[in-house]
Structure formats: C-alpha cells, structure tokens
Motif scaffolding. Structure first.
Motif, PDB file in Angstrom:
ATOM      1  N   GLU A 215      12.078  11.085   5.710  1.00  0.00           N
ATOM      2  CA  GLU A 215      10.834  10.231   5.345  1.00  0.00           C
ATOM      3  C   GLU A 215      11.055   8.983   4.306  1.00  0.00           C
ATOM      4  OE1 GLU A 215       8.915  13.666   3.741  1.00  0.00           O
ATOM      5  OE2 GLU A 215       8.252  14.569   5.703  1.00  0.00           O
ATOM      6  N   LYS A 216      12.047   9.378   3.350  1.00  0.00           N
ATOM      7  CA  LYS A 216      12.171   8.182   2.568  1.00  0.00           C
ATOM      8  C   LYS A 216      12.739   7.120   3.335  1.00  0.00           C
ATOM      9  CE  LYS A 216      13.423  10.865  -1.719  1.00  0.00           C
ATOM     10  NZ  LYS A 216      14.353  11.201  -2.744  1.00  0.00           N
ATOM     11  N   THR A 217      13.519   7.366   4.312  1.00  0.00           N
ATOM     12  CA  THR A 217      14.073   6.076   5.311  1.00  0.00           C
ATOM     13  C   THR A 217      13.048   5.628   5.864  1.00  0.00           C
ATOM     14  OG1 THR A 217      16.394   7.374   5.480  1.00  0.00           O
ATOM     15  CG2 THR A 217      15.772   5.567   6.818  1.00  0.00           C
ATOM     16  N   ALA A 218      12.291   6.326   6.566  1.00  0.00           N
ATOM     17  CA  ALA A 218      10.914   5.948   7.188  1.00  0.00           C
ATOM     18  C   ALA A 218      10.266   5.383   6.394  1.00  0.00           C
ATOM     19  CB  ALA A 218      10.230   6.885   8.013  1.00  0.00           C
ATOM     20  N   THR A 219       9.982   5.565   5.165  1.00  0.00           N
ATOM     21  CA  THR A 219       9.143   4.823   4.246  1.00  0.00           C
ATOM     22  C   THR A 219       9.641   3.306   3.781  1.00  0.00           C
ATOM     23  OG1 THR A 219       8.409   6.856   3.188  1.00  0.00           O
ATOM     24  CG2 THR A 219       7.959   4.903   1.883  1.00  0.00           C
ATOM     25  N   ILE A 220      10.978   3.315   3.573  1.00  0.00           N
ATOM     26  CA  ILE A 220      11.703   2.109   3.467  1.00  0.00           C
ATOM     27  C   ILE A 220      11.651   1.334   4.769  1.00  0.00           C
ATOM     28  CG2 ILE A 220      14.041   0.841   3.028  1.00  0.00           C
ATOM     29  CD1 ILE A 220      14.745   3.686   1.443  1.00  0.00           C
ATOM     30  N   TYR A 221      11.605   1.604   5.905  1.00  0.00           N
ATOM     31  CA  TYR A 221      11.348   1.076   7.016  1.00  0.00           C
ATOM     32  C   TYR A 221      10.254   0.524   7.074  1.00  0.00           C
ATOM     33  CZ  TYR A 221      16.321   2.052   8.603  1.00  0.00           C
ATOM     34  OH  TYR A 221      17.443   2.170   8.623  1.00  0.00           O
ATOM     35  N   GLU A 222       9.158   1.367   6.844  1.00  0.00           N
ATOM     36  CA  GLU A 222       7.733   1.032   6.944  1.00  0.00           C
ATOM     37  C   GLU A 222       7.428  -0.301   5.943  1.00  0.00           C
ATOM     38  OE1 GLU A 222       5.269   4.306   6.690  1.00  0.00           O
ATOM     39  OE2 GLU A 222       5.806   5.129   8.774  1.00  0.00           O
ATOM     40  N   GLU A 223       7.966   0.003   4.646  1.00  0.00           N
ATOM     41  CA  GLU A 223       7.774  -1.034   3.703  1.00  0.00           C
ATOM     42  C   GLU A 223       8.364  -2.606   4.180  1.00  0.00           C
ATOM     43  OE1 GLU A 223       6.211  -2.450   0.145  1.00  0.00           O
ATOM     44  OE2 GLU A 223       6.067  -0.548   1.099  1.00  0.00           O
ATOM     45  N   ASP A 224       9.618  -2.298   4.773  1.00  0.00           N
ATOM     46  CA  ASP A 224      10.253  -3.568   5.431  1.00  0.00           C
ATOM     47  C   ASP A 224       9.630  -4.004   6.549  1.00  0.00           C
ATOM     48  OD1 ASP A 224      12.123  -3.137   3.364  1.00  0.00           O
ATOM     49  OD2 ASP A 224      13.512  -2.277   5.003  1.00  0.00           O
ATOM     50  N   LYS A 225       8.947  -3.237   7.459  1.00  0.00           N
ATOM     51  CA  LYS A 225       8.110  -3.896   8.607  1.00  0.00           C
ATOM     52  C   LYS A 225       6.900  -4.424   7.844  1.00  0.00           C
ATOM     53  CE  LYS A 225       5.689  -1.906  12.512  1.00  0.00           C
ATOM     54  NZ  LYS A 225       5.205  -0.848  13.225  1.00  0.00           N
TER      55      LYS A 225
ATOM     56  N   ASN B 123       6.593  -5.713   4.978  1.00  0.00           N
ATOM     57  CA  ASN B 123       6.886  -6.947   4.426  1.00  0.00           C
ATOM     58  C   ASN B 123       7.187  -8.105   5.471  1.00  0.00           C
ATOM     59  OD1 ASN B 123       6.821  -5.880   1.734  1.00  0.00           O
ATOM     60  ND2 ASN B 123       8.804  -5.315   1.807  1.00  0.00           N
ATOM     61  N   LEU B 124       7.964  -7.750   6.414  1.00  0.00           N
ATOM     62  CA  LEU B 124       8.232  -8.626   7.613  1.00  0.00           C
ATOM     63  C   LEU B 124       6.904  -9.166   8.263  1.00  0.00           C
ATOM     64  CD1 LEU B 124      11.281  -7.035   9.210  1.00  0.00           C
ATOM     65  CD2 LEU B 124      11.295  -9.178   7.749  1.00  0.00           C
ATOM     66  N   GLN B 125       5.976  -8.214   8.494  1.00  0.00           N
ATOM     67  CA  GLN B 125       4.605  -8.414   9.100  1.00  0.00           C
ATOM     68  C   GLN B 125       3.826  -9.617   8.056  1.00  0.00           C
ATOM     69  OE1 GLN B 125       2.451  -5.001   9.861  1.00  0.00           O
ATOM     70  NE2 GLN B 125       3.721  -4.322  12.029  1.00  0.00           N
ATOM     71  N   GLN B 126       3.985  -9.346   6.979  1.00  0.00           N
ATOM     72  CA  GLN B 126       3.326 -10.232   5.999  1.00  0.00           C
ATOM     73  C   GLN B 126       3.963 -11.497   5.959  1.00  0.00           C
ATOM     74  OE1 GLN B 126       3.395  -8.117   2.092  1.00  0.00           O
ATOM     75  NE2 GLN B 126       1.777  -6.485   2.700  1.00  0.00           N
ATOM     76  N   GLU B 127       5.122 -11.469   5.990  1.00  0.00           N
ATOM     77  CA  GLU B 127       6.140 -12.750   6.132  1.00  0.00           C
ATOM     78  C   GLU B 127       5.613 -13.616   7.209  1.00  0.00           C
ATOM     79  OE1 GLU B 127      10.738 -14.409   5.871  1.00  0.00           O
ATOM     80  OE2 GLU B 127      10.088 -12.326   5.461  1.00  0.00           O
ATOM     81  N   LEU B 128       5.773 -12.815   8.418  1.00  0.00           N
ATOM     82  CA  LEU B 128       5.359 -13.318   9.819  1.00  0.00           C
ATOM     83  C   LEU B 128       3.950 -14.072   9.707  1.00  0.00           C
ATOM     84  CD1 LEU B 128       6.122 -14.033  12.722  1.00  0.00           C
ATOM     85  CD2 LEU B 128       5.150 -11.774  13.103  1.00  0.00           C
ATOM     86  N   GLU B 129       2.965 -13.044   9.000  1.00  0.00           N
ATOM     87  CA  GLU B 129       1.607 -13.566   8.884  1.00  0.00           C
ATOM     88  C   GLU B 129       1.409 -14.973   8.322  1.00  0.00           C
ATOM     89  OE1 GLU B 129      -0.530 -10.490   7.697  1.00  0.00           O
ATOM     90  OE2 GLU B 129      -0.638  -9.365   9.517  1.00  0.00           O
ATOM     91  N   SER B 130       2.452 -14.681   7.126  1.00  0.00           N
ATOM     92  CA  SER B 130       2.144 -16.009   6.246  1.00  0.00           C
ATOM     93  C   SER B 130       2.745 -17.382   7.024  1.00  0.00           C
ATOM     94  CB  SER B 130       2.899 -15.933   4.865  1.00  0.00           C
ATOM     95  OG  SER B 130       4.376 -15.590   5.151  1.00  0.00           O
ATOM     96  N   LYS B 131       3.872 -17.174   7.698  1.00  0.00           N
ATOM     97  CA  LYS B 131       4.565 -18.403   8.346  1.00  0.00           C
ATOM     98  C   LYS B 131       3.604 -18.570   9.627  1.00  0.00           C
ATOM     99  CE  LYS B 131       9.384 -17.602   7.270  1.00  0.00           C
ATOM    100  NZ  LYS B 131      10.602 -17.394   7.649  1.00  0.00           N
ATOM    101  N   SER B 132       2.932 -17.699  10.130  1.00  0.00           N
ATOM    102  CA  SER B 132       2.098 -18.113  11.288  1.00  0.00           C
ATOM    103  C   SER B 132       1.065 -18.968  10.838  1.00  0.00           C
ATOM    104  CB  SER B 132       1.641 -16.967  11.884  1.00  0.00           C
ATOM    105  OG  SER B 132       0.867 -16.064  11.321  1.00  0.00           O
ATOM    106  N   GLN B 133       0.484 -18.483   9.517  1.00  0.00           N
ATOM    107  CA  GLN B 133      -0.498 -19.279   9.142  1.00  0.00           C
ATOM    108  C   GLN B 133      -0.250 -20.410   8.403  1.00  0.00           C
ATOM    109  OE1 GLN B 133      -2.091 -16.995   5.986  1.00  0.00           O
ATOM    110  NE2 GLN B 133      -3.111 -15.383   7.076  1.00  0.00           N
ATOM    111  N   LYS B 134       1.037 -20.669   7.902  1.00  0.00           N
ATOM    112  CA  LYS B 134       1.616 -22.050   7.529  1.00  0.00           C
ATOM    113  C   LYS B 134       1.786 -22.818   8.940  1.00  0.00           C
ATOM    114  CE  LYS B 134       5.451 -23.875   5.010  1.00  0.00           C
ATOM    115  NZ  LYS B 134       6.751 -23.639   4.496  1.00  0.00           N
ATOM    116  N   LEU B 135       2.246 -22.233  10.001  1.00  0.00           N
ATOM    117  CA  LEU B 135       2.526 -23.164  11.090  1.00  0.00           C
ATOM    118  C   LEU B 135       0.986 -23.628  11.733  1.00  0.00           C
ATOM    119  CD1 LEU B 135       5.160 -21.090  13.033  1.00  0.00           C
ATOM    120  CD2 LEU B 135       5.379 -23.551  12.129  1.00  0.00           C
ATOM    121  N   GLN B 136       0.063 -22.828  11.691  1.00  0.00           N
ATOM    122  CA  GLN B 136      -1.139 -22.909  12.124  1.00  0.00           C
ATOM    123  C   GLN B 136      -1.931 -24.219  11.331  1.00  0.00           C
ATOM    124  OE1 GLN B 136      -3.633 -19.756  11.953  1.00  0.00           O
ATOM    125  NE2 GLN B 136      -2.539 -18.559  13.938  1.00  0.00           N
TER     126      GLN B 136
END
Length: 757
Positions: A484-494, A496-509
């Motif tokens: 569960e802790k590992t899944a929580t860490i992965y979900e947090e990374d996911k 963060n990556l989704q937020q980073e992807l959204e920010s980069k896509s917004q930047k590209l837009q």
C-alpha cells in the motif's frame, strides 16, 4: 454525555440499563464497603445494620429512594423510555453500585464530589487593592494516582458514593457537574476546560449455600468498573482567541490529547509489526489513569462528536482521522475469573422452600420447630405397628392379658423382622445399584477422559494452526502495508507526472498559440510590406519608364542629327516633342535586339556554377523572361521548381533563386541568389542566403557617353564634345557590324556579391 430534556444521553442510559438489570438483586446498603486501595470488602448483616443506623442518625436524614423528589433541573434527562436490561444476570449474586466523579484540569486530578467548598482560587480585594486572606476557604487539593495489587490505576482519596437508583446516581453526577470548570470562548459559550471522568463501580458477590446471606469470602468478590470520559475538545487559539489562563488551559488540553494519540499509535504499531516499543502512558494523567484498559484489562470505545459547519472542516477532519486510527487498535480481552462451586439457582429454591414451609405451617394451625416435625414423622412410622393392649394386671388369676400382650409383641416382632428383611433386601439392591452406577460412571468417566484427551489434542493442534495462521496474517498484513505504501508512492509519482505533463502541455499550447499569433502578425507585416514595396516598385518603374523615354528621345534626336550630318548637313536643330506626345505614342522597342538573320548558328556555351557537385533546388519563377544569351548558368543535379516547396527542400542542401529586374540603363539584369538549406526544430526546412551572382546583358548602342549630360537640352559650348561622342559611337557601331557576324555585342558580367546571412 448528559443529553437534552426528553432525550437522555450516554450517562442516564447506562445508569438505567444497570439498575434495570440488577434491581431485584441489589444488596442492602453498607453490605459492600470499598477500602482505600481500590478493593472491596463484605460486611456481615450486623455491621451493615450498624452502618445504616449511623447514617439514619445523621442531622439531615436521607430520604428513602422510593420517596425521593427528583430535581426538576435534570428530571427530563433521566426519563429514559427504553427500559432495557441485561438478560444473563446471575440471580445467585448480590450487587451494589458505587459512583465517583473526577476531573483532570491542567494535568492535575480533582475530586468533584468533595464536600469542601470547590471554588476557583480568586483572592478577595479590599479598598486598598490588596488581597485579603480568607481563613475559611480551603483550596481544592489535587489527588494522586496509584497502582493496586492487581496493577490497576486508581485515584486515592476519591469520594465514592453508594447509590441504589438511576435518580440517585444522576443526582450525585449533577452535584459534581456544577463544580466542573467551564469558560466562555470565542467558539463556545460553555467550553469545557478539563477532562471529566464519571466512574461507576459494580460490586458483586455470591450468596451462601442457603441462598440467604452473602458469602463471606473476599476472593469471591468481583469488582467491575465503567468509566465515562468527557474529553475536552482540541482548540486552535487563533479561532478561540484564548488569552491568559484560557490559553494555558488550551495548551494542557491539546497536550493531553496529543499524548493519547501517541499512545494509540504506539499500540497500533506494536500490534501490527510485532515490536515492543514503550507506550508513553506517564506523559499525561489522562493516559496514565486508563493504562490498564489499554493493557488488556478492559474494553475501550470512542464516540466522536463533530460539527457539520464548513468553518470547522479542518478540526472535524483531524478528529475523524484520529477516530479511524483507534479502530485499528485491538485490546486483549480480560480472562474471567472462575466462580464458586455452589449450586446455581439456590436463591429461588430457598425462597420457594420458605414459601412452602410457611404454607404448611399455616395449614397445621401454627408454627412448630424442627424437633416436633421429626417426632411427628416417627409417630407416623410407629402407627403402622399393631396397637399395644392394656398391660394392667388387676387379678393374679388373669390369664388373658399376658397372652394378648405376648401375641401383640410376637406380631410386632414378626413385622419388625419382615421390615428388617425387606430393609436388608433394599439395602442389598441399593448397594448393587450403586455398584452398577459406579461402574457405569467409571466407564463413562473413562470414555469422557478419552474424548477429552482427543479434544485436547485437537484443540492443541488447532491452537498451533491458529498461531501459525496469526503469524502468517501478520506477515501478510505487513506485506500489504508495504504494498500500500509502494502503491501510494507510485500514485503520488503518477499524479506528479500527470501534473507535469499537464503543465508542459499547457505550456506547449501557449507556445503554439503564441506562434500562431506571431505567424498571423508576421503575415500581416509581410502583406503590408509587400503592398508597400509593390507600390514603391510601381512608382520606381513609372519613374524609370519616364527616364528611359527621355533617354530614347535623346538618342533618337542624336540619330536624326547624325543622319542629317551624313546625308544633308543643316544648321537647324531638331525640335523636341512634348512628353505628352511621347506618352501617347511610345516607341516600340524590344528588350534585346535579335541577331542578324544571315549570321551562322552559334552553339550555346553553358557556364558552370562554382557551387556544382551538390544537390540544388533551382527556383525559377514563371514570370522570368528568356534572355536567349549564349552564356547560360548550368547547375547539375538540380531540381527545377516554379515555386519553393518543403518536399523539394527536404531532398537538397543548396538553394538557388533566379531573379530578373530592369537595370537603370533599361537592360534586363539577372541575379542568382544562393543559400544553404537546413532543418528547423519544428521539423520544417529553412534557407539561409549566402551569396548573389549578377548576370547583365548590354547593347552596344546603349553604351553610356563619356560625358552624359542629365539635361536634354545641351548648351551651345558643349556641341563639339557631343558631336565627338556621337561620332565615336557611330564608328564603334559600324566597326562592330563590319567585324562581327553576331550582330549587336553581348557581355556576360558575372560578379558575385556576398551578403551577410
């Protein structure tokens, strides 16, 4: 905790449940007596009676519970309609209830039922603004926590009152509630400034074998305890606006609640991971008091009170998280002590026996003792024998009395012998029955022992299996928690990556929108510049055409003068036509004069570009005019296009644009604009221009004079030089025609000009 009028809370409901269950089995007052070491003793009926007489002899006698007047202030709170009770109550025991009420204020324990005046320590001030000592006032003394012989925590010197009804118990509680410390804050008009604990102790002891009196054995007494704790709520000083004593009280409240949470977290960690960390019970009086509850000597239940207001969201969230964590803590169940081996149901059997005995005595007409009853039973037995005749001898010659007596005695002897024989037979049969019963009991005992041994083996195996499964469960729970802790860490990374992807896509837009705006702006600027230069080119072309017309007119006039000189020399000067006439009838003149028709064909020579050997894009706009010159630029391995395209540029690494424009002397000037092709970051193609080659075509008749006057009307003193220039030109023209079969001469000027990229 207390409830509201018409709807009782936890306390009145608990008291009502207890007294409804043990009502008919309560012991008389002072039969049970609590000692100062958290224990209980049993007094005999005489001592209990003396204690009751002392209580009744007090100056203010107590009102019997049946005639007690309930205080109307809390009468509606204890009117509980749910008359619930426990079904499995041991009817062979007697019970007594004791209550006490304490509070934990600033990490100190105070007795709320103490008879001393319980007021806040506020000194009185005289007119000189100096405190006056009150000799009658005794400040409340804090109590001490101790541990009894069973390792249970208790408060020494605490007042404990024996109560016999719900009303009496709640009256004691209400008396202590009035002494509890409360204060007004920004959020609560009656905010609790301390933790209160209402303790209910239930003492029970079995009856003796007759079911009349309490068994005088201290080991058989059981003392149970129910603690109802009203925790003060955690506070945020920025919301309550607490100052001074209120701020100190809030700090102690929050510290005790934090210690409680820490203890529960350590218990949870020890249970889940098998560790043995020390639980910090002693950091707070609240946790130290209930240490034995968490160590397995009782049950703990938590009831959470939250406010649905949006302003209290943070506090409610923290409380719910704390309550959720407490559900994961497991407290070991206490082991029940074995009860005495007396016959169950003896209370009611004794009562039934007494009732039957009283009924029989009443039927016989009066009370009799036990000996009379035994004599009556023997008399009933002797009545079965023949009655004895009269044994009085009045006459010595009486020969009937003795024979009759002998006969009766013989009959009695025979009857006695028969009874003794029958008794012996019955004894023998009973002995035989007993032996058979003993043998059957022994066989059954052996069978039961065998079954018990088998069951014990099965239970031992099941216990071992349970231990193995418990260990396996703990291991799996530990693994599940890690996953569960590992899944929580992965979900947090996911996330963060989704937020980073959204920010980069917004930047590209944003960049794409900026690029589109820039392209639109550049297209507008290009269109504006193109229109501007087109207008400028039209203006310049018009100016050049006017200038060329003027030059052509000058040339025509000079040719006429030359013709006049050759044919008929005259002194008349030619008349210059007006510009309007020239505009109306422009002179038709070809761009480049055609060669002499009788001239032999000449093979075209191709000039090789200096940049040959590479892949080129040869861009020739469809508006270009053919020059038909002998020297033509030739680029091998070139892709000729009429308009530049990305597909063609992607295949080549060089670019050449053929551009034609009208020179200042009226001739066509061809420029070869060259550049390098390279790829852009966006995946497109771009050209960087590096050099320009100029190809120029001239006519011998269009060569400039050595002195070219700008004025079409030359002065008279310049006539000689003008005529000399005309003669020179004529001789050159004649010479070119005589010595060359090519017609008018052609010159190819290839002068490369480099331009900065």
């Amino acid at each position: 905790m207390t409830g509201s009028p018409g709807d009782g809370g936890l306390l009145p409901r608990c008291l009502d449940m207890i007294f409804n269950s043990i009502g008919p089995f309560q012991a008389k007052r002072f039969v049970f007596k609590l000692d100062d070491k958290n224990g209980v003793d049993v007094q005999c009926e005489v001592d209990a009676l003396l204690e009751r007489q002392k209580r009744d002899a007090m100056p203010v006698p107590k009102t019997p519970s049946g005639k007690r007047q309930i205080d109307p202030e809390f009468a509606d709170m204890i009117n509980v309609q749910d008359h619930c009770k426990v079904d499995e109550v041991d009817e062979d025991n007697v019970y007594s209830v004791f209550v006490s009420y304490i509070e934990i204020y600033n990490n100190y324990i105070y007795d709320l039922l103490e008879e001393a005046p319980f007021e806040q320590i506020k000194p009185k001030w005289n007119s000189c603004n100096t405190p006056v000592r009150n000799g009658d006032f005794i400040p409340p003394q804090s109590k001490i926590l101790r541990e009894d012989q069973n390792h249970n925590m208790y408060v020494t010197g605490c007042t404990e009152v024996e109560v016999k009804s719900t009303e009496e118990a709640f009256e004691v509680f209400w008396r202590g509630q009035k002494k509890r410390r409360i204060a007004n804050t920004q959020l609560n008009r009656e905010s609790s400034r301390s933790h209160s604990v209402f303790i209910i102790k239930l003492a029970q002891a079995p009856l003796d074998a007759d079911g009349d009196n309490v068994l005088q054995e201290k080991e058989q007494i059981t003392l149970s305890q129910l603690s109802l704790v009203d925790l003060a709520g955690s506070e945020r000083t920025n919301r309550t606006k607490a100052e001074g004593n209120r701020l100190r009280e809030a700090g102690n409240i929050n510290q005790s609640l934090m210690t409680l949470r820490t203890c529960i977290e350590v218990l949870r960690e020890n249970q889940m991971y098998g560790t043995n960390k020390m639980v910090p019970y002693r950091d707070s009086k609240l946790t130290h008091l209930f240490k034995n509850y968490f160590d397995g000597e009782g049950k703990v239940r938590m009831i959470v009170c939250v406010n649905p207001k949006a302003e209290d969201y943070e506090e409610s969230l923290q409380v719910m998280r704390f309550a959720e964590m407490t559900q994961e803590v497991e407290v070991a169940r206490p082991v029940d002590r074995p009860l005495c081996g007396l016959t169950p149901g003896r209370r009611f059997r004794n009562q039934a026996f007494k009732e039957e005995l009283a009924r029989k005595l009443e039927m016989r007409g009066g009370p009799i003792n036990g000996e009379t009853e035994e004599q009556s039973a023997s008399e009933i037995f002797l009545q079965n024998f023949p009655p004895l005749p009269s044994c009085e001898l009045l006459d010595p010659n009486d020969d009937q009395t003795l024979p009759k007596l002998i006969e009766v005695l013989e009959k009695r002897h025979k009857l006695r012998q028969m009874l003794s024989d029958e008794f012996a037979k019955n004894v023998l049969a009973f002995k035989t029955t007993l032996q058979e019963f003993d043998s059957s009991v022994i066989s059954k005992e052996n069978y039961i022992q065998g079954k018990l041994s088998e069951k014990e083996k099965t239970i031992a195996g099941q216990k071992m299996e349970l231990e193995r499964l418990e260990k396996k469960i703990k291991t799996l729970e530990y693994k599940i928690e890690i996953l569960e802790k590992t899944a929580t860490i992965y979900e947090e990374d996911k996330r963060n990556l989704q937020q980073e992807l959204e920010s980069k896509s917004q930047k590209l837009q944003r960049q794409a929108s900026d690029k589109r705006r820039l392209e639109a702006r550049l297209q507008g600027m290009v269109a504006e510049t193109t229109m501007k230069w087109e207008k400028e080119c039209e203006r310049r072309v018009a100016a050049k055409q006017l200038e060329m017309q003027n030059k052509l007119w000058v040339k025509d006039e000079k040719l006429k003068q030359l013709k006049a000189i050759v044919t008929e020399p005259k002194n008349e000067k030619p008349e210059r036509p007006s510009r309007e006439r020239d505009r109306e009838k422009p002179v038709q003149r070809s761009v480049s004069p055609s060669p002499v028709p009788n001239a032999p064909p000449v093979r075209l020579r191709h000039r090789r570009s200096r940049s040959a050997g590479e892949r080129w894009v040869d861009h020739k706009p469809p508006s270009n005019l053919p020059t038909d010159t002998v020297m033509q630029p030739h680029v091998p391995h070139a892709i000729t296009v009429a308009a530049a395209s990305e597909k063609a540029l992607a295949k080549c690494d060089k670019y050449m644009l053929t551009h034609q424009e009208l020179a200042s002397d009226g001739e066509i000037e061809t420029k070869l604009i060259k550049g390098d092709v390279f790829k852009t970051r966006g995946g497109g193609q771009a050209v960087q221009f590096t050099e320009i080659e100029t190809l120029k075509q001239e006519s011998p008749t269009g060569r400039k004079r050595r002195s070219s006057p700008s004025n079409p009307d030359p002065p008279e003193d310049a006539a000689d030089s003008e005529w000399t220039d005309v003669e020179t030109r004529c001789s050159v023209a004649v010479e070119m025609r005589a010595g060359s079969a090519l017609g008018p001469g052609y010159q190819h000027h290839a002068q490369p000009k480099r331009r900065k990229p």
